[in-house]
Write an enzyme that holds these catalytic residues in place. Structure first.
Site, PDB file in Angstrom:
ATOM      1  N   HIS A   1       0.836  -1.204   0.000  1.00 46.67           N
ATOM      2  CA  HIS A   1       0.000   0.000   0.000  1.00 46.67           C
ATOM      3  C   HIS A   1       0.878   1.266   0.000  1.00 46.67           C
ATOM      4  CE1 HIS A   1      -4.357  -0.172   0.173  1.00 46.67           C
ATOM      5  NE2 HIS A   1      -4.366   1.037   0.681  1.00 46.67           N
TER       6      HIS A   1
ATOM      7  N   ARG B   1      -6.388   1.720  -7.667  1.00 46.14           N
ATOM      8  CA  ARG B   1      -6.357   2.027  -9.104  1.00 46.14           C
ATOM      9  C   ARG B   1      -4.967   1.813  -9.705  1.00 46.14           C
ATOM     10  NH1 ARG B   1      -9.485   7.436  -7.983  1.00 46.14           N
ATOM     11  NH2 ARG B   1      -8.726   6.864  -5.926  1.00 46.14           N
ATOM     12  N   ILE B   2      -3.927   2.242  -8.994  1.00 40.56           N
ATOM     13  CA  ILE B   2      -2.574   2.022  -9.527  1.00 40.56           C
ATOM     14  C   ILE B   2      -2.292   0.514  -9.556  1.00 40.56           C
ATOM     15  CG2 ILE B   2      -0.100   2.461  -9.170  1.00 40.56           C
ATOM     16  CD1 ILE B   2      -1.337   5.093  -9.705  1.00 40.56           C
ATOM     17  N   GLY B   3      -2.776  -0.202  -8.545  1.00 37.48           N
ATOM     18  CA  GLY B   3      -2.569  -1.659  -8.505  1.00 37.48           C
ATOM     19  C   GLY B   3      -3.290  -2.358  -9.646  1.00 37.48           C
TER      20      GLY B   3
END
Ligand SMILES: Nc1ncnc2c1ncn2[C@@H]1O[C@H](COP(=O)(O)OP(=O)(O)OP(=O)(O)O)[C@@H](O)[C@H]1O
Length: 361
Positions: free
Chosen positions: A197, A205-207
């Site tokens: 995290h 969203r980036i993940g």
């Protein structure tokens, strides 16, 4: 309670190959089918599907609480980004989101911390957020329904000072790992990323963009997975929790990998139905467009643009009149003329409820 990143097995992720075998085969098969279907499309149709996919992904998963993305605006931005892939100057948030999604899918360079910081800046373009474009500088915990004064802490992420080392290890693993089936690599990378995290906000969203990026190293996913994850959010959260079992000398990610593969297969099945619809639409106009008046064709195209369900309902004189902006008698005349070409079939109901079914093959 010690958190998984405090365990001696961290970050040795593993999974039970036998348990996931059938779901891996299923997901691989259906993704292959869609890729095959795409090969059979013309260049224009492929571009249209690609465009839809990016727009759906942005709408389904990349909105910001309270700031809705406008679908039409987004489409303009995606088209512009597809045309000018190297542009860096934006004026709107939708431009930045379109660039983020396209970069994640199309940039084949190994992913670095700088890449992720850039994605973070794009995600929050024009907004004020904590630690924009860098790793978070404070602690973070994930809670279940924070009601006044009471909440359950589901997970505490590693402290901020550990993030550079943790992320370097994850990015190194992504660069080095070559043997694992891609879908499993994407699942583990996502689970690992969410466990660290690393950002103050936007980790989901980036993940999800990271998943797309990992697939794109071999071949970009021919559909939007983020949209499917969004639709299954509750199960997704549970899978994240269940997919980090400390198992003596490794972290057993089987539960998450399994859910991920099943979600992948469901996303692929939805995409297959969409591609089939698109093909049916194209065949329909190939057969009938030359026999239709431009106004008639325009109304039918608008109907198709509303999706398979709307097309299956058929069209009445009333809705034709509304869409075309013509009087009732003109609508009925047009519909009868279209029916004479074979493109529509009049239902037997008659009277005010008369409806016309579209003759798809
Ligand atoms: N128990 C959990 N452990 C680790 N990560 C979790 C857990 N539950 C949820 N998450 C992840 O945290 C994300 C939410 O984090 P954050 O608010 O930073 O992301 P976001 O992109 O702003 O939100 P969203 O994913 O809802 O669009 C979820 O999407 C999920 O990926």
């Amino acid at each position: 309670m010690p958190w998984i990143w405090q365990s001696p097995s961290w970050p040795e992720f593993g999974y039970d190959a036998q348990i996931i075998e059938a779901d891996l085969a299923r997901a691989t098969e259906v993704i292959g089918e869609i890729s095959g279907m795409r090969q059979g499309l013309g260049a224009e149709e492929r571009e249209e599907l690609h465009l839809r996919q990016i727009v759906q992904e942005a709408l389904g998963s990349f909105g910001i609480e309270g700031v809705l993305l406008d679908p039409a605006q987004l489409e303009v931005s995606v088209v512009a980004s597809l045309k000018h892939r190297d542009r860096h100057a934006f004026s709107r948030r939708s431009d930045a989101i379109a660039t983020l999604l396209l970069t994640a899918r199309e940039d084949h360079a190994p992913i670095t911390a700088e890449t992720l910081w850039e994605w973070h800046r794009l995600l929050f373009f024009g907004m004020e957020v904590e630690d924009l474009g860098r790793w978070r500088e404070s602690g973070i915990e994930i809670v279940r329904s924070a009601t006044a004064g009471r909440h359950d802490v589901l997970f505490v992420a590693p402290p901020a000072e550990r993030i550079p080392v943790e992320m370097a290890r994850l990015l190194d693993w992504i660069a080095q790992e070559q043997r694992m089936p891609l879908a499993i690599k994407a699942a583990i990378a996502h689970l690992w990323f969410e466990t660290i995290h690393p950002f103050a906000d936007g980790n989901g969203r980036i993940g999800r963009a990271l998943i797309e990026h990992i697939f794109a190293q071999a071949r970009a996913l021919p559909f939007s997975l983020s949209r499917q994850i969004e639709a299954e959010k509750r199960a997704y959260y549970e899978a994240l929790q269940a997919g980090r079992r400390d198992d003596d000398n490794r972290i057993d990610a089987t539960a998450f990998v399994l859910w991920f593969l099943q979600c992948l297969a469901r996303a692929a099945e939805a995409a297959r139905a969409e591609a089939q619809f698109l093909l049916a639409r194209n065949r329909f106009f190939l057969r009938f467009a030359h026999r239709l008046h431009p106004r008639q064709e325009n109304v039918l195209r608008k109907l198709f643009a509303q999706g398979p369900q709307r097309v299956a309902e058929g069209i009445s004189a009333r809705s034709y009149a509304r869409i075309a902006g013509v009087s009732g008698p003109t609508a009925t005349r047009d519909l009868n003329a279209i029916a004479a070409t074979g493109a529509l079939r009049r239902s037997d109901a008659g009277g005010r409820s008369t409806s016309y079914a579209l003759m798809l093959d």
